[in-house]
Write an enzyme that holds these catalytic residues in place. Structure first.
Site, mmCIF file in Angstrom:
data_model
loop_
_atom_site.group_PDB
_atom_site.id
_atom_site.type_symbol
_atom_site.label_atom_id
_atom_site.label_comp_id
_atom_site.label_asym_id
_atom_site.label_seq_id
_atom_site.Cartn_x
_atom_site.Cartn_y
_atom_site.Cartn_z
ATOM 1 N N HIS A 27 0.806 -1.226 0.000
ATOM 2 C CA HIS A 27 0.000 0.000 0.000
ATOM 3 C C HIS A 27 0.836 1.272 0.000
ATOM 4 C CE1 HIS A 27 0.986 -0.063 4.269
ATOM 5 N NE2 HIS A 27 0.663 1.213 4.296
HETATM 6 C C1 UD1 Z 1 -2.184 5.393 5.799
HETATM 7 C C2 UD1 Z 1 -0.893 5.927 6.430
HETATM 8 C C3 UD1 Z 1 0.184 4.857 6.341
HETATM 9 C C4 UD1 Z 1 -0.286 3.539 6.906
HETATM 10 C C5 UD1 Z 1 -1.582 3.130 6.215
HETATM 11 C C6 UD1 Z 1 -2.133 1.833 6.753
HETATM 12 C C7 UD1 Z 1 -0.448 8.326 6.220
HETATM 13 C C8 UD1 Z 1 0.363 9.339 5.521
HETATM 14 N N1 UD1 Z 1 -0.405 7.091 5.710
HETATM 15 O O1 UD1 Z 1 -1.924 5.176 4.420
HETATM 16 O O2 UD1 Z 1 1.324 5.297 7.078
HETATM 17 O O3 UD1 Z 1 0.711 2.574 6.701
HETATM 18 O O4 UD1 Z 1 -2.547 4.175 6.428
HETATM 19 O O5 UD1 Z 1 -3.247 1.412 6.028
HETATM 20 O O6 UD1 Z 1 -1.099 8.645 7.182
HETATM 21 N N2 UD1 Z 1 -9.323 4.414 1.646
HETATM 22 C C9 UD1 Z 1 -10.531 3.779 1.625
HETATM 23 N N3 UD1 Z 1 -11.098 3.466 2.828
HETATM 24 C C10 UD1 Z 1 -10.533 3.751 4.015
HETATM 25 C C11 UD1 Z 1 -9.288 4.400 4.016
HETATM 26 C C12 UD1 Z 1 -8.689 4.713 2.818
HETATM 27 O O7 UD1 Z 1 -11.087 3.494 0.572
HETATM 28 O O8 UD1 Z 1 -11.119 3.423 5.066
HETATM 29 C C13 UD1 Z 1 -8.683 4.733 0.349
HETATM 30 C C14 UD1 Z 1 -8.969 6.125 -0.155
HETATM 31 O O9 UD1 Z 1 -9.067 6.090 -1.546
HETATM 32 C C15 UD1 Z 1 -7.729 6.899 0.221
HETATM 33 C C16 UD1 Z 1 -6.653 5.835 0.119
HETATM 34 O O10 UD1 Z 1 -7.269 4.618 0.507
HETATM 35 O O11 UD1 Z 1 -7.488 7.994 -0.596
HETATM 36 C C17 UD1 Z 1 -5.476 6.099 1.001
HETATM 37 O O12 UD1 Z 1 -5.875 6.297 2.361
HETATM 38 P P1 UD1 Z 1 -4.967 7.230 3.335
HETATM 39 O O13 UD1 Z 1 -5.491 7.200 4.705
HETATM 40 O O14 UD1 Z 1 -4.790 8.574 2.701
HETATM 41 O O15 UD1 Z 1 -3.554 6.547 3.269
HETATM 42 P P2 UD1 Z 1 -3.124 5.023 3.398
HETATM 43 O O16 UD1 Z 1 -2.538 4.606 2.101
HETATM 44 O O17 UD1 Z 1 -4.216 4.176 3.956
#
Ligand code: UD1
Length: 323
Positions: free
Chosen positions: A205
């Protein structure tokens, strides 16, 4: 004492749970739990609260997804009134996600003491958003709880006074130890490994691996190749799911099994019985080290260097094809 804890994203939950449980038995401690809502899907958040026996948050800020600036500023904007209203004696933040740094900034500006759990880890790679979050959080925090001695050394090198640092060990492993006996009950893990006597487990991820198809395609090709020797089970993070479309053919999916994100106990069950794990996660490098499962990390560096020195973790690098 009134202690306010903040969680936001999946890797925070298994770190906060043991602290919440321990403090619940202490007389004179009042706890407030704030969920920023950085992670919001049921399988990225709710299932962890259930499986880790965590009480429901007192506040959910519902910040959701967005760019780094959007997400960080939204947590700051929505957290400020909560803290002004709740007036805690201290705030506890976990790990290195955007919610961690955002909350720490708000507290520092309001003069509310902050304790950072999992302080001091460094990848020395500032292109990684989490490294920025770690550096800023540790500069501003009043108490720094470190998981390992390298954390203490890193903080000392950055001029953080020793009096602020407490080496407490890896709290996430407390959750693992408590819930490992339940892993055998996971039906989700049994379902996605049915018919396999051995398998590898994959998670990806990191933005640097998955956001750009040119980076992701060779990694997926390498996974397809590996899956011809050992079948792979791949719980797909929502960030990765968006990019993966069309990269794994139907025939490859017979050996590279793409499944939805897993709950805590279910993923623990998958890790425990895996022949190997291929990941770019931080926490999984540590969990496999505790479990003694070989881990190949699809990154050039790690902030969890003890996992490499103990010997369970190998930094595979991003270019898996060169191996
Ligand atoms: C975040 C953390 C990362 C951690 C990871 C664990 C930061 C900078 N990154 O990354 O350190 O390792 O979480 O999972 O804080 N999304 C969904 N549903 C959700 C959450 C996210 O669909 O419940 C999708 C969305 O399209 C979103 C993307 O995942 O834009 C990324 O989510 P985000 O929280 O921005 O970062 P992670 O890649 O999850």
């Amino acid at each position: 004492m009134h202690l306010l804890q903040v969680v936001g994203a999946r890797p925070n939950f298994m770190k906060a749970a043991p602290v919440m449980h321990a403090l619940a038995t202490r007389e004179g401690v009042r706890q407030t739990l704030v969920h920023t809502g950085q992670h919001y899907d049921a399988d990225m958040s709710d299932v962890f609260f259930q499986q880790l026996d965590m009480s429901q948050p007192d506040f959910n800020l519902g910040v959701g997804s967005g760019s780094h600036a959007q997400q960080t500023s939204e947590v700051m904007r929505l957290f400020e009134p909560v803290i002004l209203d709740s007036k805690p004696d201290i705030v506890l933040v976990y790990g290195d996600v955007n919610s961690t740094v955002a909350v720490t900034l708000v507290c520092a500006k309001l003069g509310v003491p902050v304790a950072h759990v999992e302080a001091g880890l460094r990848s020395f790679d500032r292109s990684m958003p989490e490294e920025i979050n770690r550096l800023v959080t540790d500069q501003l925090a009043d108490i720094l709880f470190t998981p390992s001695v390298d954390g203490d050394k890193n903080l000392a090198q950055e001029g953080i006074p020793k009096s602020k640092i407490r080496l407490v060990g890896n709290i996430m492993i407390d959750s693992l130890v408590r819930l490992l006996p339940k892993a055998d009950e996971s039906t989700a893990a049994k379902t996605c490994t049915s018919g396999l006597d051995r398998y590898g487990l994959v998670t990806l991820h990191r933005p640097s691996n998955v956001d750009d198809t040119d980076a992701l395609r060779p990694i997926v090709d390498a996974l397809c190749n590996i899956s011809r020797s050992i079948p792979l089970v791949f719980p797909v993070h929502p960030r990765t799911r968006q990019q993966l479309n069309g990269l794994v053919s139907k025939s490859d999916q017979r050996r590279l099994r793409l499944v939805d994100p897993m709950g805590y106990v279910d993923f623990l069950a998958l890790q425990k019985s895996a022949t190997l794990v291929i990941t770019d996660s931080g926490g999984i490098q540590e969990e496999t080290t505790y479990l003694g499962v070989p881990c190949l990390t699809v990154r050039e560096n790690t902030e969890r260097s003890v996992t490499v020195s103990i010997g369970t973790n190998v930094l595979f690098g991003q270019d898996m094809a060169r191996r």
